[in-house]
Scaffold this motif. Structure first.
Motif, PDB file in Angstrom:
ATOM      1  N   THR A 694       0.702  -1.079  -0.370  1.00 11.53           N
ATOM      2  CA  THR A 694      -0.187  -0.129  -0.250  1.00 11.53           C
ATOM      3  C   THR A 694       0.976   1.258   0.112  1.00 11.53           C
ATOM      4  OG1 THR A 694      -1.653  -0.983   1.792  1.00 11.53           O
ATOM      5  CG2 THR A 694      -1.588   0.847   1.313  1.00 11.53           C
ATOM      6  N   TYR A 695       1.473   1.346   0.648  1.00 10.21           N
ATOM      7  CA  TYR A 695       2.773   2.244   0.853  1.00 10.21           C
ATOM      8  C   TYR A 695       3.474   2.414  -0.546  1.00 10.21           C
ATOM      9  CZ  TYR A 695       6.127   5.092   2.278  1.00 10.21           C
ATOM     10  OH  TYR A 695       7.920   6.262   2.807  1.00 10.21           O
ATOM     11  N   VAL A 696       3.773   0.848  -1.174  1.00  7.91           N
ATOM     12  CA  VAL A 696       4.534   1.747  -2.336  1.00  7.91           C
ATOM     13  C   VAL A 696       3.887   2.189  -3.262  1.00  7.91           C
ATOM     14  CG1 VAL A 696       5.341   0.309  -4.455  1.00  7.91           C
ATOM     15  CG2 VAL A 696       5.888  -0.450  -1.821  1.00  7.91           C
ATOM     16  N   ARG A 697       2.055   1.788  -3.722  1.00 10.24           N
ATOM     17  CA  ARG A 697       1.299   1.967  -4.247  1.00 10.24           C
ATOM     18  C   ARG A 697       1.295   3.427  -4.472  1.00 10.24           C
ATOM     19  NH1 ARG A 697      -2.711   0.620  -8.570  1.00 10.24           N
ATOM     20  NH2 ARG A 697      -3.228   1.999  -9.637  1.00 10.24           N
ATOM     21  N   ASP A 698       1.157   3.464  -3.281  1.00 14.84           N
ATOM     22  CA  ASP A 698       0.892   4.979  -2.753  1.00 14.84           C
ATOM     23  C   ASP A 698       2.088   6.629  -3.350  1.00 14.84           C
ATOM     24  OD1 ASP A 698      -1.463   4.972  -1.143  1.00 14.84           O
ATOM     25  OD2 ASP A 698      -0.858   5.017   0.468  1.00 14.84           O
ATOM     26  N   LYS A 699       3.134   5.318  -2.788  1.00 13.90           N
ATOM     27  CA  LYS A 699       4.367   6.501  -3.249  1.00 13.90           C
ATOM     28  C   LYS A 699       5.083   7.110  -4.678  1.00 13.90           C
ATOM     29  CE  LYS A 699       5.198   7.879   1.262  1.00 13.90           C
ATOM     30  NZ  LYS A 699       4.614   8.792   1.701  1.00 13.90           N
ATOM     31  N   ILE A 700       4.580   5.458  -5.018  1.00  6.76           N
ATOM     32  CA  ILE A 700       4.330   5.616  -6.819  1.00  6.76           C
ATOM     33  C   ILE A 700       3.486   7.005  -7.501  1.00  6.76           C
ATOM     34  CG2 ILE A 700       5.387   3.173  -7.272  1.00  6.76           C
ATOM     35  CD1 ILE A 700       3.336   2.217  -8.378  1.00  6.76           C
ATOM     36  N   ASP A 701       2.240   6.201  -6.792  1.00  5.76           N
ATOM     37  CA  ASP A 701       1.414   7.034  -7.748  1.00  5.76           C
ATOM     38  C   ASP A 701       2.020   9.193  -7.389  1.00  5.76           C
ATOM     39  OD1 ASP A 701      -0.695   5.293  -7.807  1.00  5.76           O
ATOM     40  OD2 ASP A 701      -1.548   5.582  -6.338  1.00  5.76           O
ATOM     41  N   TRP A 702       2.758   8.992  -6.260  1.00  8.81           N
ATOM     42  CA  TRP A 702       3.074  10.489  -5.969  1.00  8.81           C
ATOM     43  C   TRP A 702       4.318  11.120  -6.568  1.00  8.81           C
ATOM     44  CZ3 TRP A 702       1.677  14.900  -3.679  1.00  8.81           C
ATOM     45  CH2 TRP A 702       2.246  16.126  -3.244  1.00  8.81           C
ATOM     46  N   MET A 703       5.041   9.660  -6.856  1.00 11.26           N
ATOM     47  CA  MET A 703       6.134   9.877  -7.610  1.00 11.26           C
ATOM     48  C   MET A 703       5.233   9.823  -9.419  1.00 11.26           C
ATOM     49  SD  MET A 703       8.641   7.360  -8.954  1.00 11.26           S
ATOM     50  CE  MET A 703       9.195   6.738  -7.804  1.00 11.26           C
ATOM     51  N   TYR A 704       4.016   9.678  -9.645  1.00 14.29           N
ATOM     52  CA  TYR A 704       4.702  10.063 -11.261  1.00 14.29           C
ATOM     53  C   TYR A 704       3.506  11.514 -11.062  1.00 14.29           C
ATOM     54  CZ  TYR A 704       1.611   9.563 -15.838  1.00 14.29           C
ATOM     55  OH  TYR A 704       0.891   8.921 -16.800  1.00 14.29           O
ATOM     56  N   LYS A 705       2.609  11.371 -10.261  1.00 16.91           N
ATOM     57  CA  LYS A 705       1.817  12.955 -10.269  1.00 16.91           C
ATOM     58  C   LYS A 705       2.560  13.661 -10.263  1.00 16.91           C
ATOM     59  CE  LYS A 705      -1.876  15.332  -7.297  1.00 16.91           C
ATOM     60  NZ  LYS A 705      -2.261  14.915  -6.408  1.00 16.91           N
ATOM     61  N   GLN A 706       4.178  13.598  -9.389  1.00 18.89           N
ATOM     62  CA  GLN A 706       4.981  15.424  -9.721  1.00 18.89           C
ATOM     63  C   GLN A 706       5.785  14.741 -10.652  1.00 18.89           C
ATOM     64  OE1 GLN A 706       5.061  16.816  -7.362  1.00 18.89           O
ATOM     65  NE2 GLN A 706       3.253  16.341  -6.236  1.00 18.89           N
ATOM     66  N   SER A 707       6.116  14.317 -11.740  1.00 17.37           N
ATOM     67  CA  SER A 707       7.441  14.138 -12.583  1.00 17.37           C
ATOM     68  C   SER A 707       6.017  15.490 -13.473  1.00 17.37           C
ATOM     69  CB  SER A 707       6.906  12.281 -13.329  1.00 17.37           C
ATOM     70  OG  SER A 707       6.116  12.168 -13.537  1.00 17.37           O
ATOM     71  N   ASN A 708       7.572  15.221 -14.425  1.00 19.10           N
ATOM     72  CA  ASN A 708       6.943  16.306 -15.649  1.00 19.10           C
ATOM     73  C   ASN A 708       7.557  15.308 -16.981  1.00 19.10           C
ATOM     74  OD1 ASN A 708       6.711  18.544 -17.127  1.00 19.10           O
ATOM     75  ND2 ASN A 708       7.936  19.498 -16.795  1.00 19.10           N
ATOM     76  N   ILE A 709       6.894  14.366 -16.892  1.00 15.94           N
ATOM     77  CA  ILE A 709       7.164  13.649 -19.053  1.00 15.94           C
ATOM     78  C   ILE A 709       7.514  14.687 -19.974  1.00 15.94           C
ATOM     79  CG2 ILE A 709       5.780  11.329 -17.368  1.00 15.94           C
ATOM     80  CD1 ILE A 709       4.064  12.233 -19.616  1.00 15.94           C
ATOM     81  N   THR A 710       7.451  15.293 -19.468  1.00 12.72           N
ATOM     82  CA  THR A 710       8.024  16.535 -20.861  1.00 12.72           C
ATOM     83  C   THR A 710       9.172  16.242 -21.042  1.00 12.72           C
ATOM     84  OG1 THR A 710       7.401  18.317 -20.081  1.00 12.72           O
ATOM     85  CG2 THR A 710       5.574  17.231 -21.349  1.00 12.72           C
ATOM     86  N   ILE A 711      10.098  16.597 -20.072  1.00 10.76           N
ATOM     87  CA  ILE A 711      11.495  16.483 -19.839  1.00 10.76           C
ATOM     88  C   ILE A 711      11.803  15.386 -19.923  1.00 10.76           C
ATOM     89  CG2 ILE A 711      13.135  18.230 -18.810  1.00 10.76           C
ATOM     90  CD1 ILE A 711      10.932  19.810 -19.538  1.00 10.76           C
ATOM     91  N   PRO A 712      12.898  15.341 -21.236  1.00 13.28           N
ATOM     92  CA  PRO A 712      13.502  13.776 -21.480  1.00 13.28           C
ATOM     93  C   PRO A 712      13.802  13.873 -20.000  1.00 13.28           C
ATOM     94  CG  PRO A 712      13.573  15.081 -23.109  1.00 13.28           C
ATOM     95  CD  PRO A 712      13.342  16.176 -22.296  1.00 13.28           C
ATOM     96  N   GLU A 713      14.635  14.539 -19.373  1.00 13.96           N
ATOM     97  CA  GLU A 713      15.928  13.709 -18.159  1.00 13.96           C
ATOM     98  C   GLU A 713      14.839  13.220 -17.188  1.00 13.96           C
ATOM     99  OE1 GLU A 713      15.963  16.996 -19.392  1.00 13.96           O
ATOM    100  OE2 GLU A 713      18.026  16.582 -20.420  1.00 13.96           O
ATOM    101  N   ASN A 714      13.598  14.418 -16.825  1.00 16.48           N
ATOM    102  CA  ASN A 714      12.794  13.657 -15.916  1.00 16.48           C
ATOM    103  C   ASN A 714      12.032  12.542 -16.428  1.00 16.48           C
ATOM    104  OD1 ASN A 714      10.214  14.131 -13.505  1.00 16.48           O
ATOM    105  ND2 ASN A 714      10.657  16.309 -14.102  1.00 16.48           N
ATOM    106  N   ARG A 715      11.580  11.730 -17.308  1.00 19.26           N
ATOM    107  CA  ARG A 715      10.588  11.214 -18.005  1.00 19.26           C
ATOM    108  C   ARG A 715      12.078   9.902 -17.340  1.00 19.26           C
ATOM    109  NH1 ARG A 715       9.586  13.272 -23.428  1.00 19.26           N
ATOM    110  NH2 ARG A 715      11.659  12.000 -24.026  1.00 19.26           N
ATOM    111  N   LEU A 716      13.002   9.992 -18.144  1.00 18.15           N
ATOM    112  CA  LEU A 716      14.055   8.926 -17.505  1.00 18.15           C
ATOM    113  C   LEU A 716      13.918   8.657 -16.275  1.00 18.15           C
ATOM    114  CD1 LEU A 716      15.997   7.221 -19.243  1.00 18.15           C
ATOM    115  CD2 LEU A 716      17.593   9.168 -18.771  1.00 18.15           C
ATOM    116  N   GLY A 717      14.024   9.941 -15.594  1.00 16.69           N
ATOM    117  CA  GLY A 717      14.200   9.099 -14.268  1.00 16.69           C
ATOM    118  C   GLY A 717      13.236   8.825 -13.710  1.00 16.69           C
ATOM    119  N   LEU A 718      12.069   9.293 -14.032  1.00 19.32           N
ATOM    120  CA  LEU A 718      10.677   8.277 -13.827  1.00 19.32           C
ATOM    121  C   LEU A 718      10.991   7.265 -14.666  1.00 19.32           C
ATOM    122  CD1 LEU A 718       7.846   8.478 -12.564  1.00 19.32           C
ATOM    123  CD2 LEU A 718       7.559   8.482 -14.865  1.00 19.32           C
TER     124      LEU A 718
END
Length: 1724
Positions: A694-718
């Motif tokens: 549950t903790y993992v699912r919450d955090k990857i949801d948060w991670m995905y929400k905070q990411s900016n996939i329009t930027i290649p570096e951010n996208r690759l890190g995600l």
């Protein structure tokens, strides 16, 4: 003695000459005279004054340099003793000077300044007299009044102690006229008052000032003060106002306090008004203001004259001055600006000492104003005064803190800088305590946080700058001019240094900084300051001995301090950039070590081991930059460090807390994509360690929400973060990805174009495709192998990837390609783990990749953008991955891939960082195709050859980088092919090495009939080694060292493979197998050397390579190699083409006996074809060398037929003399002429025919070589070919040419020599041309390049006697190359000395004069008749013959010279008196030559030779003069009898010394060498030492004159008896025709007379020399002589031998003086 009496020496006349020379037109003479007079003036100042007075009577209009006269007079007056000072005489001089001054209205002329210096000098003895003279002209109507005042000012500065007591008299005369002074003269008067006041202050140091400041003087000063203040200080003229204020500044301390107090209301504004002007004016105003404040506030005479209220205007004016001069750091105003700033601070300090509290309030109030200039100035003054008034301001601490606190939001950069500096000063005085201290520390941190990017934006915009909530603004130009330009980088540096200084040097600041500095790490606003903050924390931990318990307690007691997990999360992410400013990574790692006690206990020990490793990696930033992948490596190290730290902790709650801290800190990096990417990965690796789904699912949801996939570096890190999570929670990650897909839309295509996640804006579909693809790829890459197969099949089976092909942006393409590559890697990793399964639809994925790597506009490879190249490099890598997995690649797909990729070899070399990885990936792909293609060895061999042939165009490319790429690809593929064919065979059909492989024995490897056809290895013939070898062998001689090494390795691999393969049954190789393996071993040794040392000689390496290849080739392979050599010889790289030729030569040399006639003919044709097509002449030559080698080692007749056929055809059909690039067959002739074995058979007929023709032509004298005498047209063609062939043969040189001309060498040489003379004499140019060509060919034959140059240079000269010199030069060259033929040639030429034709005699003499010196020992019988012939003709009518005969006699070899010394010296002695100058010069040169041989018998004619040489040393001819001196020096080694020759030495020594500085360098050098040669005969050790000094060899007259002084001293000490003779000789040189020699004689004679104390010498020459100096000094037309005479007169008059002149006076001056004295007495 007469020389010592004053009456015998015309000293007055000499001084008069020197004084007159001051007006000489030559600056050199002026300088010399001035120097002498300045040195003589102290010796007899009265005489100098008399002479100067004489020439100065007419003033500057009669004497051109009156300024120089006055300068000399001022020195003389200063040198007068008190007893010598005559008041009347001084009065006369004073009147003279004042008369000149008043004669013009000018004030600053050089002669006026000199006259003023004279008056000042007079004043030093008779101040009253001088002043009285000046007072006579100090009337308002006198135009010279300013000059008189200026003189009084100069006198006050030079002699304050004498001037100050007479100040009253000066003031009494100046003040009455002061009101009428014109504006242009007022600055002079004001300056004078300043000087007079300064003299008073200087006087007060020795004596009390009250002794001179009586009521009258005070009254005068008060009057002057009032006048200057009321009238002059308010003048419209800035210069008048400035000078008046400057004078008033000096007067304020001398006037009465009542007057000063009354003047303050006007004086102060007057000073302040000047601050509106330039820098210099502001400085002068500040100095005056400082004096005024000292006099008004700090005077001991009474109370203060100014209240603080009166000073506010002054202080308000000074504050902007502080702003104006704070930042002047360069340029012409730096010094003035710094002085002004210091004076302003002194003014404030003066006020502060009297009114400390009021000044403090004033400054604090000014700092609160909204005027940046006032605020800045107030802060600077506070910073300056705080340490100096700390006691007086002690109780003002709260007020100061309150005032400074209000300025913390100030935006102006200058104010910020001043505020930061003030905060540091306050910290050093313990002003920073409690919350206010933290506030100030935070202020410093805030300004430390400016990043380079923010500063660049600020400088670029010049408008506003906003790091989050803080604004920095540039001021307008006007404000910058007032405040000074403060750069953001400067402000940041000041804050950083200040923060470190406060931390390290002030122990009391510890309570403020700890733990408050921890709070500065977290805020985003202070990210740029983290490095400095960490350094401060580290220094506190290191130097303040903070204990762990106390640290933990203080951190926990303060709720505003971040928790350790938050600090750790923040610092780990900030580690991202190892090259960040201020060594950020190192500082973070260091502070983590110090703060380890804040974290769980297990971490400390782990970090002690790991953190030093991380610090070591980032310690050398320059080395780090060399690694292109350093950032990726460093990020991986950070993730590994974090993962291991989490493993060590073993505290789930702490890990969860750390995860929450990571999640909260996303807001710190909203626009920082690189750090956000690392934060994704940090959170991902943490979630990998957590079991709570549950903790993992919450955090990857948060991670995905905070990411900016329009930027290649951010996208690759995600994506990487999702992959890390998938390693432990694959299903959770896949569920998340599925959820994303489901939320996008109904269809896959629509979903990729709709809204993504819960963001409000539509994101480009490329970003959506890229993000999803990468997340799937990394999920597959990191997921457990046991569960990945089904996921991959499901992903590929849905054809979801096909919808990704619509992406257009390069970064999106790269993401999709990377995802496909990751899928393939996942399959490979699973196979390595023992879980093998095929990748379904692999060919479809390959097609996807090939589609993605092509540009959309179909321009092929023309689009070379960096992003496209990177996309293609990734595509090639992905293709390699997919080719390497099962199922096996089909032939059709293999061809598609190769067609699409091979063209990348032609890419340009730049951009290298994008192209190089692409080429590497292409080579890797080709190797993968080779490994996975084919069913057996034969098919793989065919595939290998197919690929290699397609790469051949790049292997032989003219572009260096393409050749390197092609060779590298070939080598890598051969390595892979060798693993298939050499390591063995597997009965199960495995590829490469496996456990089933059976090693094949070397002896049984050739019989494979018992093996199934599926497992057969390829035969050796299948490799086509002959064609392959000639393709790669030229690369072993490539210009690129890397290509050479690769080519050698390619050949090694080919032969290693071939020896491991079976040979055909019909093969009949003659090379034993042991020899082949030995050759292969030798080749491998060469490669090993190349790998270790690339600087080894390439030619040596290539020789060893072709030697090994020659052994390794079979007979059929050798034939194929030779017949294909044309392509290799025509290679586009010259060195490679040369290597191909060298290989052919080596092959035919060592194995030519294996070739039949057909092979030889075809090989020769191939070589001739190459020679015709090669444009490079050197390559053509080397090709013919290969042809000659073919002829030598095979059948020469076959080769001759091919060559001669081509030559005959060219003669008939072509103009061989005008063919572009030359006639190829002629190059063949050159090569044959250099060949030992072939030259005899090929040139025998040509030499004999041409020799006969030559004899015939010599007999008839004239004729046309192409006429009827040759027997027809056919014979003419043959003759022409023979001439060309012989010319080519001669030019071949070496031993072959010698053998060719050996039979008739002497006759041909003699005839050619005589005909050369006849052709020139009779102007038969039509015969001269072929003759010169033949002679040129002869020169080339004998290998004398110098003789060839002589012919090319002078062969066609027909002017004067140049052709005779040409014959002599040619004969000398012939003698060197063919010494055995000299005897025979000389016998022939000797007969022509008796011929009546002058040109024949001269030609014969020219040749014999050169031949005679080359006769060897034991050839006396040959030499004797030649010498007799030369001796008989030394009296020939022709001067040329006489010269040549003498030269020939001198050139007799040393072994025979003693036999003919008497005759030779007799001839030289006679010709030294020859009527012809050229013969005389030749005689001198020959004497030098003969003396170098040290013959016997010179002593008998030594004196006669010396006398004749002495006569020639006065020749006007430079060469004659130089060689005559040199010859005399050479005679010194024959100085026996010693006494008689020593007399000659003494006779010529003065002349040698004088010519040491001759105008001609050759004469100077000859004299230097000669003196060194004769010096030992004089037996004076000091002389030898003197000759070894730098002065002796210097060409500067000053050095030479110093040498003459030292030499004169030696003459007097050691050669006193010779001084008389020397002086006589030197005096004769006074009339030399060279001015430089006259000057040298003048200086040397004067030096000797000034140093000697021999009364006889002085009596004999002193008067004579002195008179000559006076005469020449005044009459000579040469400046150098006049200048030297001036210096010499000074030298003589300064000498101790003549002291009586020091009391001499001019007669008419004395009489005048007496009359003046009598008149003075009568008046008394």
């Amino acid at each position: 003695m007469a020389a010592s009496s004053g009456n015998s020496i015309p000293a007055p006349e000499a001084i008069q000459v020197l004084v007159s020379s001051l007006a000489d037109e030559s600056p050199m003479v002026k300088q010399a005279s001035m120097t002498s007079l300045k040195s003589l003036a102290p010796l007899n100042p009265l005489l100098v004054l008399d002479c100067c007075l004489t020439v100065s009577r007419g003033g500057r209009r009669r004497f051109g340099n009156i300024a120089g006269v006055f300068q000399v007079m001022s020195i003389a007056v200063s040198a007068l003793e008190d007893s010598e000072v005559d008041t009347v005489y001084m009065d006369k001089l004073a009147k003279l000077a004042t008369a000149e001054i008043i004669s013009s209205k000018e004030i600053k002329a050089d002669w006026q300044r000199a006259a003023s210096s004279l008056l000042v000098a007079i004043g030093s003895h008779l101040p009253d007299l001088m002043m009285e003279e000046l007072f006579l002209h100090m009337s308002a109507q006198n135009s010279a009044l300013p000059a008189m005042v200026q003189i009084l000012a100069d006198f006050a500065i030079s002699d304050a102690l004498q001037f100050t007591p007479r100040l009253k008299g000066v003031l009494s005369r100046v003040l009455p006229i002061l009101g009428n002074v014109r504006d242009q003269h007022r600055p002079i008067f004001a300056h004078a008052f300043k000087c007079w006041c300064q003299a008073c202050w200087q006087y007060s140091v020795e004596f009390p000032l009250s002794s001179i400041l009586d009521s009258d003087v005070t009254s005068f000063l008060n009057s002057a003060f009032e006048l200057l203040l009321q009238n002059w200080a308010t003048s419209r003229d800035l210069k008048v106002r400035t000078s008046a204020v400057e004078a008033l500044g000096q007067l304020v301390g001398l006037v009465t306090r009542t007057l000063l107090k009354a003047a303050l209301p006007k004086f102060v504004p007057t000073i302040l008004e000047l601050y509106k002007r330039d820098h210099n004016t502001a400085f002068l105003a500040t100095c005056s203001l400082h004096n005024l404040l000292n006099a008004s506030l700090l005077s001991e005479k009474g109370s203060t004259l100014l209240y603080f209220e009166d000073l506010t205007v002054v202080l308000s004016t000074l504050l902007p001055v502080v702003c104006s001069y704070t930042d002047i750091k360069q340029g012409t105003y730096f010094s003035v600006g710094l002085k002004t700033y210091n004076e302003v601070q002194h003014c404030f300090l003066t006020v502060g000492l009297v009114y400390p509290e009021q000044l403090f309030s004033f400054l604090v109030n000014k700092s609160k104003l909204k005027e940046d200039q006032m605020t800045f100035g107030a802060l600077c003054v506070l910073k300056h005064l705080l340490p100096r008034l700390s006691e007086a301001w002690h109780n003002k601490r709260p007020a100061l803190i309150e005032a400074i606190t209000l300025l913390l939001d100030e935006q102006n950069l200058g104010v910020c800088k001043a505020l930061a500096e003030l905060i540091v000063v306050m910290a050093s005085h313990c002003y920073l305590v409690g919350p206010s201290g933290e506030l100030f520390v935070e202020y410093l941190v805030r300004h430390c946080a400016m990043s380079d990017q923010e500063i660049d934006e600020l400088v670029t915009s010049k408008d506003s700058f906003s790091p989050t909530n803080l604004y920095y603004s540039f001021q307008q130009k006007r404000a910058e001019a007032k405040i000074g330009s403060v750069r953001p980088t400067e402000l940041r540096a000041i804050c950083e240094k200040g923060l470190l200084l406060v931390t390290i040097t002030i122990p009391e600041m510890e309570h403020v900084l700890w733990p408050f500095m921890l709070k500065m790490i977290i805020p985003r606003l202070y990210t740029g300051a983290v490095a400095t903050v960490c350094r401060c924390i580290s220094d506190m931990c290191r130097h303040r001995a903070i204990h762990s318990e106390r640290m933990i307690r203080e951190c926990r007691t303060r709720v505003d301090i971040p928790r350790p997990e938050e600090l750790f999360a923040r610092l780990v992410v900030l580690l991202h950039n190892p090259l960040a400013r201020e060594q950020l990574a190192t500082q973070i790692l260091t502070v983590l070590c110090y703060l380890a006690s804040l974290f769980p206990k297990n971490i400390s020990l782990f970090w002690q081991d790991e953190i030093p490793k991380l610090k070591a990696y980032v310690s050398d930033t320059e080395d780090l930059k060399q690694d292109l992948s350093y950032q990726e490596t460093w990020d991986d190290m950070i993730i590994n460090f974090l993962a291991e730290t989490l493993d060590v902790v073993q505290d789930t709650d702490w890990v969860i807390s750390l995860g929450n801290a990571f999640a909260k800190q996303y807001e710190l990096y909203t626009s920082d994509d690189e750090h956000s990417a690392l934060l994704h990965r940090c959170l991902g690796i943490l979630l990998q360690k957590v079991d709570n789904r549950t903790y993992v699912r919450d955090k990857i949801d948060w991670m995905y929400k905070q990411s900016n996939i329009t930027i290649p570096e951010n996208r690759l890190g995600l994506a990487k973060a999702m992959g890390l999570v998938a390693a432990s929670h694959l299903d959770t990650v896949l569920d998340k990805l599925k959820e994303i897909l489901e939320n996008i839309g109904e269809s896959v295509f629509q979903r990729f174009l709709a809204f993504f996640s819960d963001k409000s804006k539509i994101i480009d579909s490329d970003d959506i495709h890229a993000a999803l693809a990468l997340m799937y790829g990394y999920a597959a890459r990191y997921a457990p192998s046991t569960v990945i197969e089904a996921r991959i099949d499901a992903l590929v089976g849905t054809n979801m990837l096909s919808h990704l092909l619509i992406v257009r942006h390069p970064s999106a393409k790269q993401a999709v390609i990377t995802a496909i590559d990751l899928l393939g890697l996942a399959v490979i990793n699973a196979a390595e783990s023992g879980i093998s399964f095929p990748l379904k639809k692999r060919d479809i994925l390959l097609d996807y990749i090939l589609t993605l790597m092509c540009p959309h506009d179909e321009e092929g490879f023309s689009d070379l953008s960096v992003e496209l190249l990177r996309t293609q490099a990734l595509a090639l890598s992905a293709c390699t991955t997919l080719v390497s997995v099962d199922p096996k690649l089909t032939n059709e797909m293999r061809n598609i891939v190769m067609k699409a990729t091979l063209g990348f070899f032609a890419l340009p070399n730049e951009p290298a960082d994008a192209v190089n990885p692409l080429i590497h990936n292409l080579i890797t792909l080709l190797c993968a195709i080779l490994l996975t293609s084919g069913e057996d060895g034969r098919s793989r061999a065919e595939q290998l050859l197919h690929i290699l042939k397609q790469i051949d165009q790049y292997v032989s490319s003219p572009l260096d980088y393409q050749r390197k790429r092609g060779c590298l690809a070939v080598y890598e593929m051969l390595l892979k092919f060798r693993t298939l064919c050499v390591t063995g065979y597997c009965t199960l059909g495995c590829q490469g090495s496996c456990t089933h492989i059976k090693q094949v024995d070397r002896t049984s490897r050739f019989n494979v009939a018992n093996l199934p056809s599926a497992f057969l290895l390829p035969s050796r013939d299948a490799l086509y080694l002959g064609d392959r070898v000639i393709a790669y062998l030229p690369r072993c001689a490539d210009t690129n060292s890397e290509v050479r090494k690769l080519a050698a390795q390619i050949l090694d691999q080919f032969f290693d493979i071939s020896l491991s393969l079976p040979r055909p049954v019909a093969s009949n190789s003659s090379t034993p197998i042991e020899s082949s393996y030995a050759a292969l071993s030798s080749l491998e040794d060469v490669i090993a050397i190349l790998r270790k040392d690339t600087s080894i000689d390439p030619s040596e390496v290539f020789n060893r390579v072709i030697s090994s290849v020659c052994i390794l080739l079979t007979k059929d392979e050798l034939v194929a190699t030779l017949q294909g050599c044309s392509v290799a010889i025509c290679d586009k790289v010259k060195s490679s083409a040369e290597g191909g030729i060298q290989a052919v030569i080596e092959f035919v040399t060592r194995r030519g006996n294996e070739l039949n006639e057909t092979d030889i003919s075809r090989t020769a044709q191939s070589l001739l074809s190459a020679a015709v097509h090669v444009t490079e002449k050197s390559l053509r030559h080397e090709t013919f060398v290969a042809i000659s080698s073919l002829a030598e080692h095979t059948s020469p007749g076959v080769v001759y037929n091919e060559v001669l056929t081509a030559a005959a055809r060219d003669i008939v059909t072509k103009d061989i003399l005008r063919m572009p690039g030359g006639w190829p067959m002629q190059d063949a002739f050159y090569v044959f002429s250099q060949h030992n074995e072939l030259s005899s058979s090929f040139l025998e007929h040509l030499i004999s025919t041409l020799s006969h023709t030559s004899v015939h032509k010599a007999d008839i004298g004239k004729g046309d070589l192409s006429g009827d005498s040759v027997g027809g047209r056919a014979e003419n063609e043959i003759l022409q070919a023979a001439i060309v062939a012989l010319t080519a043969f001669f030019r071949g040189g070496g031993k072959i040419g010698k053998r060719a001309v050996e039979h008739d060498y002497a006759s041909v040489t003699a005839i050619l020599t005589l005909h050369l003379g006849r052709c020139h004499s009779s102007s038969q140019h039509e015969q001269l041309r072929p003759l010169l060509i033949a002679f040129q060919a002869f020169c080339e034959c004998v290998g004398d390049l110098e003789m060839g140059k002589i012919l090319a240079r002078d062969g066609e000269h027909n002017v004067d006697e140049k052709w005779i010199n040409l014959i002599g030069d040619l004969a000398g060259s012939i003698s060197i190359k063919r010494p055995k033929e000299v005897s025979a040639i000389s016998v022939i030429l000797s007969k022509y000395l008796n011929q009546p034709v002058r040109f024949q005699r001269e030609a014969a003499a020219a040749a014999l004069s050169e031949f005679v010196r080359h006769i060897n020992e034991g050839s006396g019988s040959v030499l004797e008749p030649i010498v007799e012939a030369l001796c008989r003709h030394v009296s020939d009518d022709s001067p040329m013959v006489r010269r040549l005969c003498l030269r020939g006699l001198v050139q007799i070899p040393p072994v025979h010279i003693n036999t003919y010394t008497k005759e030779i010296l007799g001839v030289i002695l006679a010709l030294l008196d020859d009527s012809d100058d050229s013969v005389q010069l030749t005689a001198v040169l020959c004497l030098l030559s003969i003396l170098e041989l040290a013959p016997n018998g010179v002593e008998h004619v030594l004196i006669n030779l010396s006398v004749r040489l002495r006569n020639l040393q006065l020749s006007m001819d430079t060469k004659m003069r130089a060689n005559a001196f040199a010859a005399f020096g050479a005679l010194s080694q024959y100085g026996q009898p010693r006494d008689s020759f020593l007399e000659q030495v003494h006779a010529v020594l003065p002349r040698l010394v004088l010519h040491l500085l001759d105008d001609e360098y050759s004469v100077r050098q000859a004299c230097r060498n000669t003196i060194k040669q004769v010096a030992p005969l004089m037996e004076i050790e000091d002389l030898i030492s003197l000759l070894n000094t730098n002065r002796y060899v210097s060409d500067h007259r000053s050095d030479y004159q110093e040498f003459l002084r030292d030499l004169a001293r030696l003459f007097i000490q050691h050669l006193a008896s010779r001084v008389d003779t020397y002086m006589a000789s030197i005096i004769q040189a006074f009339d030399a025709p060279w001015p430089a020699i006259q000057a040298n004689a003048v200086y040397l004679s004067s030096s000797m007379l000034s140093l000697t104390d021999d009364q006889h010498i002085l009596a004999s020459y002193y008067h004579q020399v002195f008179g000559l100096l006076v005469s020449k000094g005044s009459r000579s037309t040469d400046a150098i002589v006049r200048a030297t005479c001036s210096s010499a007169l000074g030298m003589l008059l300064k000498s101790t031998n003549l002291i009586s002149w020091r009391v001499d006076r001019l007669e008419h001056i004395d009489s005048g003086r007496s009359s003046i004295d009598s008149e003075s007495s009568s008046r008394r």
